[in-house]
Design a protein around this motif. Structure first.
Motif, short mmCIF file in Angstrom:
data_model
loop_
_atom_site.label_atom_id
_atom_site.label_comp_id
_atom_site.label_asym_id
_atom_site.label_seq_id
_atom_site.Cartn_x
_atom_site.Cartn_y
_atom_site.Cartn_z
N ILE A 4 -3.40 -8.70 -0.22
CA ILE A 4 -4.42 -8.09 -1.07
C ILE A 4 -5.68 -8.95 -1.10
O ILE A 4 -6.80 -8.44 -1.12
CB ILE A 4 -3.85 -7.86 -2.48
N LEU A 5 -5.51 -10.27 -1.04
CA LEU A 5 -6.68 -11.15 -1.03
C LEU A 5 -7.52 -10.94 0.22
O LEU A 5 -8.73 -10.77 0.15
CB LEU A 5 -6.21 -12.60 -1.13
N THR A 6 -6.88 -10.91 1.39
CA THR A 6 -7.67 -10.85 2.62
C THR A 6 -8.17 -9.45 2.93
O THR A 6 -9.16 -9.29 3.61
CB THR A 6 -6.84 -11.35 3.80
N HIS A 7 -7.51 -8.41 2.42
CA HIS A 7 -8.00 -7.05 2.64
C HIS A 7 -8.82 -6.57 1.46
O HIS A 7 -8.93 -5.38 1.25
CB HIS A 7 -6.81 -6.10 2.83
N GLY A 8 -9.41 -7.49 0.70
CA GLY A 8 -10.12 -7.10 -0.50
C GLY A 8 -11.39 -6.34 -0.24
O GLY A 8 -11.87 -5.61 -1.10
N GLU A 9 -11.95 -6.48 0.97
CA GLU A 9 -13.21 -5.79 1.24
C GLU A 9 -12.99 -4.50 2.02
O GLU A 9 -13.94 -3.81 2.33
CB GLU A 9 -14.14 -6.70 2.01
N TYR A 10 -11.75 -4.19 2.32
CA TYR A 10 -11.51 -2.97 3.08
C TYR A 10 -10.78 -1.93 2.25
O TYR A 10 -11.01 -0.75 2.38
CB TYR A 10 -10.69 -3.30 4.33
N SER A 11 -9.88 -2.37 1.36
CA SER A 11 -9.13 -1.46 0.50
C SER A 11 -9.21 -2.02 -0.92
O SER A 11 -9.68 -3.15 -1.09
CB SER A 11 -7.69 -1.39 0.98
N PRO A 12 -8.81 -1.26 -1.93
CA PRO A 12 -8.87 -1.80 -3.27
C PRO A 12 -8.08 -3.09 -3.43
O PRO A 12 -6.94 -3.18 -3.02
CB PRO A 12 -8.24 -0.71 -4.13
N VAL A 55 -16.82 -1.32 -4.50
CA VAL A 55 -16.54 -2.13 -5.69
C VAL A 55 -16.61 -3.61 -5.35
O VAL A 55 -17.26 -4.41 -6.03
CB VAL A 55 -15.16 -1.75 -6.27
N THR A 56 -15.93 -4.00 -4.27
CA THR A 56 -15.95 -5.42 -3.88
C THR A 56 -17.34 -5.83 -3.41
O THR A 56 -17.78 -6.96 -3.68
CB THR A 56 -14.92 -5.66 -2.77
#
Lengths: 165, 109, 80
Positions: A38-46, B56-57
């Motif tokens: 979740i940390l590394t895919h934070g800019e692609y998915s919620p 959002v990010t």
């Protein structure tokens, strides 16, 4: 005699039971890997930094509650956790200072001094560095609050504190 | 007497708040006042400015990264404060604040 | 302003849980009911279209239940 011996803290003992002992060894690695995902895919998915920090902290707290506070795994105790929370905030601010060294304004990701050519990749790298700082800070804050609450339970006497009537 | 008065007052205030929520604009309204100036720019230019499809990010970490820095520092300071208050008279607290044995500088005078 | 039937059910259940917490005299039972409140809040956030807030609330709800039970060990369980 009883005052001289070390009083046992009921939340520092291992919880016991063979079901919990054998099942957490399967569940906790998946939880931690999911948190880093979740940390590394934070800019692609919620996702993002706050969610990842909370998830990893829950994984570590669960191990600490099941195994007891004496084992050596995940041995991040109170004072070390406070220092590492400050390190997480420092990583966030250091990203801003790096962009100023590269020649731009504070937290302007196009001027990171990294030899990449496309500015989209530079923005992605800047966002990742920020989220790592936020994750470390949130995770260490949750762990050190839990350690502080458990330390307070050290004297296991029968104190009768009655609510106000 | 005072408990009944408190209950009545709480009910009146709750009813007033619920009546005022009808006056707010609908949730996804593109013509409401907060959605006029900055929000269309963020929605249209987020993908090409920041390179991430998650708006959002992109807003939290790129357009408003300065606010997130102070939010993180507030979380750190609150965790530190709660920890120092809870560990006031314990052994671990004395080790953090260097009291007890190492605080003997004043006693040596 | 359109509201779905399941959102209305969740919000009414939220108010009912809050009243139950205020009326109860057993603090340990209040803690467990508070975790049910947190779960209803997770579903409400998910209905309104923000999955990462729902995710964070689910994790923090679990953590706050652990903290409350740990802090309750030094206080009398039955409050008048």
């Amino acid at each position: 005699m009883k005052n001289n011996s070390k009083k046992t803290n009921s939340m520092k003992r291992p919880f016991g039971g063979i079901v919990l002992d054998s099942s957490f060894r399967i569940i906790i690695p998946f939880t931690l890997v999911y948190g880093i995902y979740i940390l590394t895919h934070g800019e692609y998915s919620p996702g993002g930094g706050f969610q990842a920090g909370a998830l990893v902290a829950v994984g570590i707290v669960l191990v600490r509650l099941i195994q007891g506070a004496d084992k050596d795994s995940f041995n991040v105790t109170g004072p070390l956790a406070i220092v590492c929370a400050g390190v997480g905030t420092f990583i966030y601010a250091a990203t801003g200072w790096l962009t100023m060294i590269g020649g731009g304004k504070f937290l302007d990701y196009t001027y990171l001094p990294v030899p990449m050519h496309h500015w989209g990749e530079l923005h992605a790298l800047g966002i990742l560095m920020i989220e790592v700082g936020v994750t470390v800070c949130v995770m260490m804050t949750i762990i050190d609050i839990m350690d502080a609450i458990i330390e307070r339970l050290d004297d296991d006497t029968e104190e009768e504190v009655v609510c106000d009537e | 007497m005072s408990k009944g008065l408190a209950t009545i007052l709480m009910t009146v205030i709750t009813v007033i708040f619920c009546m005022c929520t009808v006056l707010l604009p609908p949730i996804g309204d593109p013509n409401s006042a907060p959605n006029q100036h900055v929000t269309p720019y963020y929605i249209e230019h987020a993908k090409e400015d920041t390179g991430s499809p998650n708006i959002v990010t992109a807003t939290l970490a790129d357009y408003r990264g300065f606010d997130t820095l102070w939010e993180t520092s507030v979380m750190f300071v609150s965790g530190l404060t709660a920890c120092l208050i809870l560990l006031n008279n314990t052994e671990v607290g004395d080790k953090i604040l260097n009291k007890g044995k190492k605080g003997g500088k004043k006693r040596e005078e | 302003m359109q509201i779905l039937i399941i959102e209305a059910m969740l919000l009414l259940f939220l108010i009912f849980i809050t009243v139950c917490i205020l009326v109860s005299k057993d603090i340990l039972a209040c803690t467990i009911i508070y975790s049910a409140f947190s779960f209803c809040a997770v579903l409400t956030y998910f209905m309104f279209g923000s999955p990462d807030v729902a995710f964070t609330e689910a994790v923090i709800g679990t953590m706050s239940t652990i903290f409350f039970v740990a802090a309750l060990k030094k206080v009398d369980r039955w409050c008048k």
